[in-house]
Motif scaffolding. Sequence first.
Motif, PDB file in Angstrom:
ATOM      1  N   ILE A  26       0.828  -1.189  -0.116  1.00 36.24           N
ATOM      2  CA  ILE A  26       0.199   0.373   0.101  1.00 36.24           C
ATOM      3  C   ILE A  26       1.221   1.335   0.082  1.00 36.24           C
ATOM      4  O   ILE A  26       1.607   1.494   1.195  1.00 36.24           O
ATOM      5  CB  ILE A  26      -0.992  -0.086   1.361  1.00 36.24           C
ATOM      6  N   LEU A  28       0.724   5.595  -1.794  1.00 32.59           N
ATOM      7  CA  LEU A  28       1.278   6.492  -3.149  1.00 32.59           C
ATOM      8  C   LEU A  28       1.870   6.232  -4.587  1.00 32.59           C
ATOM      9  O   LEU A  28       1.411   6.476  -5.623  1.00 32.59           O
ATOM     10  CB  LEU A  28       1.260   7.430  -2.679  1.00 32.59           C
ATOM     11  N   ILE A  41      -1.947  -1.685  -3.607  1.00 34.16           N
ATOM     12  CA  ILE A  41      -3.186  -0.618  -3.840  1.00 34.16           C
ATOM     13  C   ILE A  41      -2.467   0.789  -3.707  1.00 34.16           C
ATOM     14  O   ILE A  41      -1.560   1.361  -2.885  1.00 34.16           O
ATOM     15  CB  ILE A  41      -3.858  -0.325  -2.516  1.00 34.16           C
ATOM     16  N   ASN A  42      -3.080   1.452  -4.448  1.00 35.19           N
ATOM     17  CA  ASN A  42      -2.317   3.100  -4.353  1.00 35.19           C
ATOM     18  C   ASN A  42      -3.577   3.606  -3.830  1.00 35.19           C
ATOM     19  O   ASN A  42      -4.270   3.453  -4.307  1.00 35.19           O
ATOM     20  CB  ASN A  42      -2.128   3.224  -6.006  1.00 35.19           C
ATOM     21  N   GLY A  43      -2.719   4.310  -2.540  1.00 33.39           N
ATOM     22  CA  GLY A  43      -3.077   5.471  -1.697  1.00 33.39           C
ATOM     23  C   GLY A  43      -3.059   5.676  -0.685  1.00 33.39           C
ATOM     24  O   GLY A  43      -1.455   4.417  -0.445  1.00 33.39           O
ATOM     25  N   ASP A  47      -5.616   6.418   4.942  1.00 36.28           N
ATOM     26  CA  ASP A  47      -7.646   5.746   4.175  1.00 36.28           C
ATOM     27  C   ASP A  47      -8.022   4.257   3.998  1.00 36.28           C
ATOM     28  O   ASP A  47      -8.901   3.743   4.441  1.00 36.28           O
ATOM     29  CB  ASP A  47      -7.867   6.898   3.072  1.00 36.28           C
ATOM     30  N   VAL A  48      -6.935   3.108   3.658  1.00 34.43           N
ATOM     31  CA  VAL A  48      -6.933   2.074   3.122  1.00 34.43           C
ATOM     32  C   VAL A  48      -6.946   1.295   4.161  1.00 34.43           C
ATOM     33  O   VAL A  48      -7.938   0.147   4.570  1.00 34.43           O
ATOM     34  CB  VAL A  48      -5.810   1.941   2.700  1.00 34.43           C
ATOM     35  N   ARG A  51     -10.456   2.020   5.894  1.00 35.11           N
ATOM     36  CA  ARG A  51     -11.800   1.225   5.195  1.00 35.11           C
ATOM     37  C   ARG A  51     -11.586  -0.045   5.283  1.00 35.11           C
ATOM     38  O   ARG A  51     -12.533  -0.969   5.494  1.00 35.11           O
ATOM     39  CB  ARG A  51     -11.716   1.562   3.757  1.00 35.11           C
TER      40      ARG A  51
END
Length: 77
Positions: A26, A28, A41-43, A47-48, A51
């Motif tokens: 995970i 950016l 996972i780009n984020g 936030d990840v 969620r």
Amino acid sequence: MGSSLTVTPAADVPKEVSKKGKLIIINLQTTPLDKYAYLRINGLCDDVMKRLAVKMKLQVREFILKRLINFKICKDN
């Protein structure tokens, strides 16, 4: 999570994980280990994880950073 995965020895750990398990990255930006990831996972990590906690029905307490600073005043004699 949230690492450039370029500083060793910590950067060596995810590659070893990918040999025996499923590596999930995970971040950016892209990393040198993306090709070893089972899932990318780009984020933003916060936030990840928020969620994911909601999906897993986990109660996560809000983190509050507390700092203590001690001052000592010395008088010249």
